[in-house]
Design a protein around this motif. Sequence first.
Motif, PDB file in Angstrom:
ATOM      1  N   MET A 109       0.989  -1.258   0.098  1.00 29.45           N
ATOM      2  CA  MET A 109       0.042   0.021   0.112  1.00 29.45           C
ATOM      3  C   MET A 109       0.901   1.378  -0.078  1.00 29.45           C
ATOM      4  SD  MET A 109      -3.200   0.711  -0.047  1.00 29.45           S
ATOM      5  CE  MET A 109      -4.170   2.045  -0.080  1.00 29.45           C
ATOM      6  N   ASN A 110       0.682   2.137  -0.797  1.00 35.10           N
ATOM      7  CA  ASN A 110       1.468   3.664  -0.982  1.00 35.10           C
ATOM      8  C   ASN A 110       1.007   4.276   0.008  1.00 35.10           C
ATOM      9  OD1 ASN A 110       3.278   2.766  -3.249  1.00 35.10           O
ATOM     10  ND2 ASN A 110       1.538   2.957  -4.328  1.00 35.10           N
ATOM     11  N   LYS A 111       1.952   4.949   0.713  1.00 35.78           N
ATOM     12  CA  LYS A 111       1.429   5.961   1.667  1.00 35.78           C
ATOM     13  C   LYS A 111       1.341   7.247   1.070  1.00 35.78           C
ATOM     14  CE  LYS A 111       3.438   7.879   5.981  1.00 35.78           C
ATOM     15  NZ  LYS A 111       2.341   8.808   6.005  1.00 35.78           N
ATOM     16  N   LEU A 112       0.103   7.923   1.552  1.00 33.94           N
ATOM     17  CA  LEU A 112      -0.387   9.196   0.721  1.00 33.94           C
ATOM     18  C   LEU A 112       0.782  10.271   1.534  1.00 33.94           C
ATOM     19  CD1 LEU A 112      -2.561  10.381  -0.932  1.00 33.94           C
ATOM     20  CD2 LEU A 112      -3.496  11.102   1.261  1.00 33.94           C
ATOM     21  N   ARG A 113       1.275  10.968   0.539  1.00 30.86           N
ATOM     22  CA  ARG A 113       2.249  11.915   0.903  1.00 30.86           C
ATOM     23  C   ARG A 113       1.515  13.197   0.162  1.00 30.86           C
ATOM     24  NH1 ARG A 113       8.012  10.575   1.280  1.00 30.86           N
ATOM     25  NH2 ARG A 113       8.065   8.314   1.762  1.00 30.86           N
ATOM     26  N   PHE A 114       1.144  14.034   0.876  1.00 31.61           N
ATOM     27  CA  PHE A 114       0.483  15.401   0.380  1.00 31.61           C
ATOM     28  C   PHE A 114      -0.049  16.086   1.429  1.00 31.61           C
ATOM     29  CE2 PHE A 114      -1.941  18.415  -1.676  1.00 31.61           C
ATOM     30  CZ  PHE A 114      -1.284  18.918  -2.903  1.00 31.61           C
ATOM     31  N   TYR A 115       0.661  17.329   1.870  1.00 26.67           N
ATOM     32  CA  TYR A 115       0.422  18.038   3.284  1.00 26.67           C
ATOM     33  C   TYR A 115      -0.014  19.113   2.866  1.00 26.67           C
ATOM     34  CZ  TYR A 115       2.987  13.877   4.561  1.00 26.67           C
ATOM     35  OH  TYR A 115       3.468  12.534   4.532  1.00 26.67           O
ATOM     36  N   HIS A 116      -0.426  19.696   1.783  1.00 28.92           N
ATOM     37  CA  HIS A 116      -0.693  21.279   1.554  1.00 28.92           C
ATOM     38  C   HIS A 116      -2.247  21.217   2.008  1.00 28.92           C
ATOM     39  CE1 HIS A 116       3.012  21.643  -0.647  1.00 28.92           C
ATOM     40  NE2 HIS A 116       2.625  20.458  -1.071  1.00 28.92           N
ATOM     41  N   ASN A 117      -2.475  22.540   2.325  1.00 23.48           N
ATOM     42  CA  ASN A 117      -4.082  22.870   2.501  1.00 23.48           C
ATOM     43  C   ASN A 117      -4.622  23.397   1.421  1.00 23.48           C
ATOM     44  OD1 ASN A 117      -3.977  22.370   5.200  1.00 23.48           O
ATOM     45  ND2 ASN A 117      -3.417  24.609   5.926  1.00 23.48           N
ATOM     46  N   HIS A 118      -4.011  23.755   0.032  1.00 18.76           N
ATOM     47  CA  HIS A 118      -4.552  24.368  -1.009  1.00 18.76           C
ATOM     48  C   HIS A 118      -3.590  23.595  -2.298  1.00 18.76           C
ATOM     49  CE1 HIS A 118      -6.314  27.430   1.415  1.00 18.76           C
ATOM     50  NE2 HIS A 118      -4.786  27.741   1.744  1.00 18.76           N
ATOM     51  N   ILE A 119      -4.368  23.563  -3.452  1.00 24.12           N
ATOM     52  CA  ILE A 119      -3.698  23.289  -4.557  1.00 24.12           C
ATOM     53  C   ILE A 119      -3.874  24.361  -5.552  1.00 24.12           C
ATOM     54  CG2 ILE A 119      -3.639  21.587  -6.421  1.00 24.12           C
ATOM     55  CD1 ILE A 119      -4.740  19.461  -4.847  1.00 24.12           C
ATOM     56  N   LEU A 120      -2.779  25.274  -5.464  1.00 24.18           N
ATOM     57  CA  LEU A 120      -2.731  26.397  -6.401  1.00 24.18           C
ATOM     58  C   LEU A 120      -2.098  26.318  -7.602  1.00 24.18           C
ATOM     59  CD1 LEU A 120      -2.298  28.837  -3.242  1.00 24.18           C
ATOM     60  CD2 LEU A 120      -4.167  28.303  -4.469  1.00 24.18           C
ATOM     61  N   GLY A 121      -1.128  25.400  -7.454  1.00 17.73           N
ATOM     62  CA  GLY A 121      -0.317  25.188  -9.030  1.00 17.73           C
ATOM     63  C   GLY A 121       0.639  23.977  -8.824  1.00 17.73           C
ATOM     64  N   GLU A 181       6.449  18.476  -4.801  1.00 18.53           N
ATOM     65  CA  GLU A 181       7.382  17.249  -4.973  1.00 18.53           C
ATOM     66  C   GLU A 181       7.298  16.170  -5.729  1.00 18.53           C
ATOM     67  OE1 GLU A 181      10.514  17.394  -3.537  1.00 18.53           O
ATOM     68  OE2 GLU A 181      10.066  19.378  -2.710  1.00 18.53           O
ATOM     69  N   PRO A 182       8.070  15.521  -6.574  1.00 17.86           N
ATOM     70  CA  PRO A 182       7.644  14.272  -7.193  1.00 17.86           C
ATOM     71  C   PRO A 182       6.820  13.230  -6.422  1.00 17.86           C
ATOM     72  CG  PRO A 182      10.080  14.611  -7.365  1.00 17.86           C
ATOM     73  CD  PRO A 182       9.614  15.426  -6.388  1.00 17.86           C
ATOM     74  N   GLN A 183       7.107  12.944  -5.447  1.00 16.32           N
ATOM     75  CA  GLN A 183       6.361  11.817  -4.485  1.00 16.32           C
ATOM     76  C   GLN A 183       4.957  12.522  -4.060  1.00 16.32           C
ATOM     77  OE1 GLN A 183       9.349  13.561  -3.814  1.00 16.32           O
ATOM     78  NE2 GLN A 183       9.849  12.804  -1.467  1.00 16.32           N
ATOM     79  N   GLU A 184       4.882  13.696  -4.351  1.00 18.39           N
ATOM     80  CA  GLU A 184       3.438  14.328  -3.852  1.00 18.39           C
ATOM     81  C   GLU A 184       2.684  13.981  -5.117  1.00 18.39           C
ATOM     82  OE1 GLU A 184       4.168  18.065  -0.708  1.00 18.39           O
ATOM     83  OE2 GLU A 184       4.683  18.491  -2.952  1.00 18.39           O
ATOM     84  N   ILE A 185       3.112  14.256  -6.404  1.00 17.47           N
ATOM     85  CA  ILE A 185       2.312  14.140  -7.469  1.00 17.47           C
ATOM     86  C   ILE A 185       2.175  12.575  -7.723  1.00 17.47           C
ATOM     87  CG2 ILE A 185       2.676  14.347 -10.021  1.00 17.47           C
ATOM     88  CD1 ILE A 185       4.143  16.853  -9.626  1.00 17.47           C
ATOM     89  N   THR A 186       3.136  11.825  -7.374  1.00 17.55           N
ATOM     90  CA  THR A 186       2.893  10.368  -7.478  1.00 17.55           C
ATOM     91  C   THR A 186       1.747  10.043  -6.481  1.00 17.55           C
ATOM     92  OG1 THR A 186       5.286  10.095  -8.133  1.00 17.55           O
ATOM     93  CG2 THR A 186       4.117   8.044  -7.295  1.00 17.55           C
ATOM     94  N   SER A 187       1.779  10.336  -5.341  1.00 17.08           N
ATOM     95  CA  SER A 187       0.700  10.117  -4.270  1.00 17.08           C
ATOM     96  C   SER A 187      -0.790  10.510  -4.934  1.00 17.08           C
ATOM     97  CB  SER A 187       0.951  10.807  -3.256  1.00 17.08           C
ATOM     98  OG  SER A 187       1.682  10.227  -2.194  1.00 17.08           O
ATOM     99  N   LEU A 188      -0.830  11.780  -5.374  1.00 22.17           N
ATOM    100  CA  LEU A 188      -1.952  12.121  -5.988  1.00 22.17           C
ATOM    101  C   LEU A 188      -2.514  11.222  -7.263  1.00 22.17           C
ATOM    102  CD1 LEU A 188      -1.861  16.179  -6.034  1.00 22.17           C
ATOM    103  CD2 LEU A 188      -3.349  14.602  -4.619  1.00 22.17           C
TER     104      LEU A 188
END
Length: 315
Positions: free
Chosen positions: A1-13, A18-25
Amino acid sequence: MNKLRFYHNHILGIEGLEPQEITSLLNLSDNFVENNRSEHRKLNNLRGKTIVNLFFETSTRTRTSFELAGKNLGADVVNMQVSTSSISKGETLIDTAITLNAMNIDILIVRHPESGAVKLLSEKVNCSVINAGDGTHEHPTQALLDALTIRRRKGHLNGLTVAICGDILHSRVAHSNINLLNIMDANVRLIAPLTLLPTQTHMHGIEIFHDMFTGLVGVDIIMILRVQNERMYGNFIPSIREYFHFFGLDYEKLKLAKSDALIMHPGPINRGFELDSDLADDVEHSVIREQVEMGVAVRMACLSVLIKNFDHNKS
Ligand code: NCD
């Protein structure tokens, strides 16, 4: 199971992710694609949450797909029509933010004709904000859905050669895609007439071409952009015929790309201007319909991570 790595409150751009954040999404979006294809696609991850679509510019795909994404997750979704709201009476962006704050909404999705307006709004409201396109600046969920479409077809993003063609100057889709493809180590080629290229294409590793006959040779992906007449003040293009001849994609020019190259377009398409009409519908090459399907899944992923982060960061 991939761990979700995305800790932002907004998605503005896309810039700054980070590459891992994009991969997580993208991984999370993949799960939603399968879910949306199943009979029991209604989920309740966002039950009791309120999402507002605030669009200061017209939109069919993006607005509808955010609405569907929210509803698939069980949220209440409100569409604010700019023409019928007090924004058309001259209410400022900040006043709008204050009004929305008083309504205790959870996620605000904003499209605005001015670059930077969505970020400004995000600094004034007490909820998560998603940029659904600000001027010519960024359109992050479009780049994510494009990446998901490519990754599902090709298995990866790194090392692919992606040609982004046409009106790059006015395209927030191009800017977000350039950012994402750079972060994910794909090779980017920009193919455009001089008049439709930004003066600074400063990013490392980007190749520039002024005609498709050289630019398309050996590419894996061809992203065609809409010619954005509404953002042009002056003569950027001699004629539709001439533009199509040099920069419109047709079967002849497609032969230059790899035989399994994919054709993409964010929509809406000006058929016969930037893309041959038959080619746009030819599912042997075109993944334009798939992009629309991926849009709902990617937006579900964005909404669900933001709700988690916002609830967590508040407590
Ligand atoms: C794009 C946009 O609005 O930036 N459309 C979309 O979101 N599907 C591209 C365009 O309008 O050309």
